[in-house]
Design a protein around this motif. Structure first.
Motif, PDB file in Angstrom:
ATOM      1  N   LYS A  24      12.356   4.694 -13.080  1.00 10.69           N
ATOM      2  CA  LYS A  24      12.165   3.254 -13.238  1.00 10.69           C
ATOM      3  C   LYS A  24      10.680   2.893 -13.262  1.00 10.69           C
ATOM      4  CE  LYS A  24      14.889   0.486 -10.991  1.00 10.69           C
ATOM      5  NZ  LYS A  24      15.545  -0.292  -9.908  1.00 10.69           N
ATOM      6  N   CYS A  25       9.889   3.601 -12.466  1.00  4.67           N
ATOM      7  CA  CYS A  25       8.453   3.314 -12.384  1.00  4.67           C
ATOM      8  C   CYS A  25       7.645   4.033 -13.460  1.00  4.67           C
ATOM      9  CB  CYS A  25       7.920   3.703 -11.008  1.00  4.67           C
ATOM     10  SG  CYS A  25       8.589   2.707  -9.653  1.00  4.67           S
ATOM     11  N   GLY A  26       8.311   4.899 -14.237  1.00  2.00           N
ATOM     12  CA  GLY A  26       7.597   5.638 -15.271  1.00  2.00           C
ATOM     13  C   GLY A  26       6.740   6.765 -14.729  1.00  2.00           C
ATOM     14  N   TRP A  27       7.075   7.244 -13.533  1.00  2.00           N
ATOM     15  CA  TRP A  27       6.311   8.329 -12.925  1.00  2.00           C
ATOM     16  C   TRP A  27       6.857   9.678 -13.384  1.00  2.00           C
ATOM     17  CZ3 TRP A  27       7.022   5.851  -7.455  1.00  2.00           C
ATOM     18  CH2 TRP A  27       6.140   4.762  -7.333  1.00  2.00           C
ATOM     19  N   PRO A  28       6.018  10.706 -13.428  1.00  2.00           N
ATOM     20  CA  PRO A  28       6.511  12.041 -13.787  1.00  2.00           C
ATOM     21  C   PRO A  28       7.478  12.565 -12.729  1.00  2.00           C
ATOM     22  CG  PRO A  28       4.237  12.148 -13.023  1.00  2.00           C
ATOM     23  CD  PRO A  28       4.561  10.696 -13.184  1.00  2.00           C
ATOM     24  N   GLN A  29       8.391  13.422 -13.156  1.00  2.00           N
ATOM     25  CA  GLN A  29       9.377  13.978 -12.234  1.00  2.00           C
ATOM     26  C   GLN A  29       8.679  14.709 -11.092  1.00  2.00           C
ATOM     27  OE1 GLN A  29      12.142  16.623 -14.093  1.00  2.00           O
ATOM     28  NE2 GLN A  29      13.594  16.577 -12.397  1.00  2.00           N
ATOM     29  N   GLY A  30       9.089  14.415  -9.874  1.00  2.00           N
ATOM     30  CA  GLY A  30       8.504  15.046  -8.702  1.00  2.00           C
ATOM     31  C   GLY A  30       7.365  14.265  -8.077  1.00  2.00           C
ATOM     32  N   TYR A  31       6.921  13.182  -8.739  1.00  2.00           N
ATOM     33  CA  TYR A  31       5.782  12.400  -8.247  1.00  2.00           C
ATOM     34  C   TYR A  31       6.067  11.829  -6.862  1.00  2.00           C
ATOM     35  CZ  TYR A  31       1.971   8.941  -8.422  1.00  2.00           C
ATOM     36  OH  TYR A  31       0.842   8.193  -8.166  1.00  2.00           O
ATOM     37  N   LEU A  32       7.286  11.273  -6.700  1.00  2.00           N
ATOM     38  CA  LEU A  32       7.668  10.684  -5.420  1.00  2.00           C
ATOM     39  C   LEU A  32       8.331  11.711  -4.507  1.00  2.00           C
ATOM     40  CD1 LEU A  32       7.752   8.046  -3.811  1.00  2.00           C
ATOM     41  CD2 LEU A  32       9.957   7.542  -4.867  1.00  2.00           C
ATOM     42  N   ARG A  33       9.107  12.620  -5.097  1.00  2.13           N
ATOM     43  CA  ARG A  33       9.825  13.604  -4.286  1.00  2.13           C
ATOM     44  C   ARG A  33       8.865  14.457  -3.464  1.00  2.13           C
ATOM     45  NH1 ARG A  33      14.654  15.114  -3.673  1.00  2.13           N
ATOM     46  NH2 ARG A  33      15.397  13.829  -5.403  1.00  2.13           N
ATOM     47  N   ALA A  34       7.687  14.742  -4.015  1.00  5.77           N
ATOM     48  CA  ALA A  34       6.718  15.561  -3.287  1.00  5.77           C
ATOM     49  C   ALA A  34       6.263  14.884  -2.002  1.00  5.77           C
ATOM     50  CB  ALA A  34       5.511  15.850  -4.180  1.00  5.77           C
ATOM     51  N   VAL A  35       6.345  13.556  -1.968  1.00  4.92           N
ATOM     52  CA  VAL A  35       5.892  12.796  -0.801  1.00  4.92           C
ATOM     53  C   VAL A  35       6.974  12.714   0.269  1.00  4.92           C
ATOM     54  CG1 VAL A  35       5.134  10.500  -0.037  1.00  4.92           C
ATOM     55  CG2 VAL A  35       4.275  11.444  -2.182  1.00  4.92           C
ATOM     56  N   VAL A  36       8.255  12.739  -0.148  1.00  7.09           N
ATOM     57  CA  VAL A  36       9.341  12.490   0.803  1.00  7.09           C
ATOM     58  C   VAL A  36      10.099  13.752   1.204  1.00  7.09           C
ATOM     59  CG1 VAL A  36       9.643  10.165  -0.123  1.00  7.09           C
ATOM     60  CG2 VAL A  36      11.053  12.017  -1.017  1.00  7.09           C
ATOM     61  N   ARG A  37       9.844  14.876   0.536  1.00 11.52           N
ATOM     62  CA  ARG A  37      10.615  16.084   0.850  1.00 11.52           C
ATOM     63  C   ARG A  37      10.363  16.519   2.291  1.00 11.52           C
ATOM     64  NH1 ARG A  37       9.130  20.342  -3.421  1.00 11.52           N
ATOM     65  NH2 ARG A  37      10.470  21.638  -2.098  1.00 11.52           N
ATOM     66  N   ASN A  38      11.380  17.113   2.905  1.00  9.56           N
ATOM     67  CA  ASN A  38      11.328  17.435   4.330  1.00  9.56           C
ATOM     68  C   ASN A  38      11.140  18.937   4.538  1.00  9.56           C
ATOM     69  OD1 ASN A  38      11.424  17.002   7.088  1.00  9.56           O
ATOM     70  ND2 ASN A  38      13.657  17.190   7.193  1.00  9.56           N
ATOM     71  N   ASP A  39      10.037  19.460   4.020  1.00 12.86           N
ATOM     72  CA  ASP A  39       9.720  20.870   4.232  1.00 12.86           C
ATOM     73  C   ASP A  39       8.210  21.053   4.141  1.00 12.86           C
ATOM     74  OD1 ASP A  39       9.024  20.904   1.497  1.00 12.86           O
ATOM     75  OD2 ASP A  39      11.015  21.598   0.906  1.00 12.86           O
ATOM     76  N   GLU A  40       7.776  22.312   4.181  1.00 16.09           N
ATOM     77  CA  GLU A  40       6.337  22.585   4.205  1.00 16.09           C
ATOM     78  C   GLU A  40       5.639  22.235   2.895  1.00 16.09           C
ATOM     79  OE1 GLU A  40       8.470  26.117   2.607  1.00 16.09           O
ATOM     80  OE2 GLU A  40       8.710  24.799   4.361  1.00 16.09           O
ATOM     81  N   LYS A  41       6.403  21.954   1.842  1.00 13.76           N
ATOM     82  CA  LYS A  41       5.803  21.611   0.553  1.00 13.76           C
ATOM     83  C   LYS A  41       5.553  20.109   0.400  1.00 13.76           C
ATOM     84  CE  LYS A  41       7.648  25.588  -1.982  1.00 13.76           C
ATOM     85  NZ  LYS A  41       8.440  26.036  -3.158  1.00 13.76           N
ATOM     86  N   ARG A  42       5.901  19.341   1.438  1.00  6.45           N
ATOM     87  CA  ARG A  42       5.629  17.902   1.377  1.00  6.45           C
ATOM     88  C   ARG A  42       4.125  17.671   1.254  1.00  6.45           C
ATOM     89  NH1 ARG A  42       7.377  13.414   5.876  1.00  6.45           N
ATOM     90  NH2 ARG A  42       9.412  13.755   4.927  1.00  6.45           N
ATOM     91  N   THR A  43       3.736  16.768   0.359  1.00  7.71           N
ATOM     92  CA  THR A  43       2.320  16.460   0.161  1.00  7.71           C
ATOM     93  C   THR A  43       1.987  15.105   0.765  1.00  7.71           C
ATOM     94  OG1 THR A  43       2.726  15.419  -1.987  1.00  7.71           O
ATOM     95  CG2 THR A  43       2.242  17.775  -1.981  1.00  7.71           C
ATOM     96  N   ARG A  44       0.764  14.983   1.232  1.00  6.48           N
ATOM     97  CA  ARG A  44       0.283  13.703   1.741  1.00  6.48           C
ATOM     98  C   ARG A  44      -0.449  12.987   0.616  1.00  6.48           C
ATOM     99  NH1 ARG A  44      -2.194  14.871   7.799  1.00  6.48           N
ATOM    100  NH2 ARG A  44      -0.246  15.595   8.747  1.00  6.48           N
ATOM    101  N   PRO A  45       0.012  11.809   0.216  1.00  8.46           N
ATOM    102  CA  PRO A  45      -0.636  11.114  -0.906  1.00  8.46           C
ATOM    103  C   PRO A  45      -2.012  10.599  -0.515  1.00  8.46           C
ATOM    104  CG  PRO A  45       0.977   9.679   0.131  1.00  8.46           C
ATOM    105  CD  PRO A  45       1.122  11.028   0.789  1.00  8.46           C
ATOM    106  N   ASN A  46      -2.925  10.562  -1.500  1.00  7.99           N
ATOM    107  CA  ASN A  46      -4.207   9.925  -1.233  1.00  7.99           C
ATOM    108  C   ASN A  46      -4.003   8.414  -1.177  1.00  7.99           C
ATOM    109  OD1 ASN A  46      -4.102   8.996  -3.920  1.00  7.99           O
ATOM    110  ND2 ASN A  46      -5.282  10.745  -4.665  1.00  7.99           N
ATOM    111  N   LEU A  47      -5.043   7.667  -0.828  1.00 10.38           N
ATOM    112  CA  LEU A  47      -4.902   6.226  -0.631  1.00 10.38           C
ATOM    113  C   LEU A  47      -4.438   5.518  -1.898  1.00 10.38           C
ATOM    114  CD1 LEU A  47      -7.984   5.333   1.598  1.00 10.38           C
ATOM    115  CD2 LEU A  47      -5.589   5.489   2.266  1.00 10.38           C
ATOM    116  N   GLU A  48      -4.989   5.918  -3.040  1.00 11.54           N
ATOM    117  CA  GLU A  48      -4.628   5.262  -4.294  1.00 11.54           C
ATOM    118  C   GLU A  48      -3.148   5.458  -4.613  1.00 11.54           C
ATOM    119  OE1 GLU A  48      -5.925   5.276  -9.035  1.00 11.54           O
ATOM    120  OE2 GLU A  48      -7.053   6.443  -7.559  1.00 11.54           O
TER     121      GLU A  48
END
Length: 218
Positions: A24-48
């Motif tokens: 819906k937001c036009g983001w690439p696949q995995g853009y949001l999932r990387a932030v919410v996944r519950n494992d060691e591969k979760r990424t911390r988003p920068n401020l922007e």
């Protein structure tokens, strides 16, 4: 609660899932999932990126000194929880602009708290004002009551906003921002011409908030 957990909770409130919201937001696949996944591969988003995600979810994004949250007056009607949204004695010009001078409170209207939560509206940062003029008809009519979400001051193009124009008048229009170039102010009534603000006037125009609800008396 960390950022990823907050995002998941908000998605659940909105009845969305990660994949559909990314699309819906036009983001690439995995853009949001990387932030919410519950494992060691979760990424911390920068401020922007965090700000972009928060705004897409209609969440308040703020870094700075602790802010006053304001007073929320609540009541119960038939065992349902309601919050009182203040009605301000001022008029938003849907036209050439209206100078309001000093404003005062003119009572309040009660809204269901679950309805407000579903829409991401904070009762402490919302108010009701009256529309004057016909430039936003048929969307908004002269005398309509509108709710302004004062947290939503980041322009989402073509949404309807209340703002203080360069001459100090309070107005309501569809707003579109072309970064570092101009602000476009559009009326829904075709009889009213489109306006633009450029140069220093872009910074002098102050967004009060987005229109998130309206009521029309017949």
């Amino acid at each position: 609660m960390d950022f990823g957990s907050l995002v998941l909770a908000r998605l659940e409130e909105l009845g969305e899932n990660v994949n559909s919201f990314e699309a819906k937001c036009g983001w690439p696949q995995g853009y949001l999932r990387a932030v919410v996944r519950n494992d060691e591969k979760r990424t911390r988003p920068n401020l922007e990126r965090a700000k972009e995600i928060a705004e897409a979810l209609d969440l308040d994004f703020y870094i700075g000194p602790k802010r006053e949250t304001g007073t929320v007056y609540t009541t119960q009607i038939d065992h349902e929880d309601f919050a009182a949204i203040p009605r301000v004695d001022a008029r938003l010009a849907a036209g050439a602009g209206a100078l309001n001078g000093e404003v005062s409170l003119q009572g309040a209207l009660a809204f269901r708290q679950d309805w407000l939560r579903e829409r991401g509206i904070s009762p402490a940062q919302a108010c009701l004002l009256t529309v004057a003029g016909d430039s936003m008809s048929p969307t908004l009519h002269d005398g309509d009551l509108v709710m302004i979400d004062e947290r939503r001051t980041t322009v989402r193009n073509r949404h309807v906003y209340a703002f203080v124009d360069v001459d100090g008048s309070a107005r309501v229009k569809r707003v579109e921002l072309v970064p570092d170039q101009l602000i476009i102010l559009t009326s829904d009534n075709a009889a009213h011409p489109t306006e633009t603000r450029t140069g220093p006037d872009m910074n002098r125009l102050r967004i009060l908030g987005e229109i998130v609800w309206s009521a029309h008396a017949w």
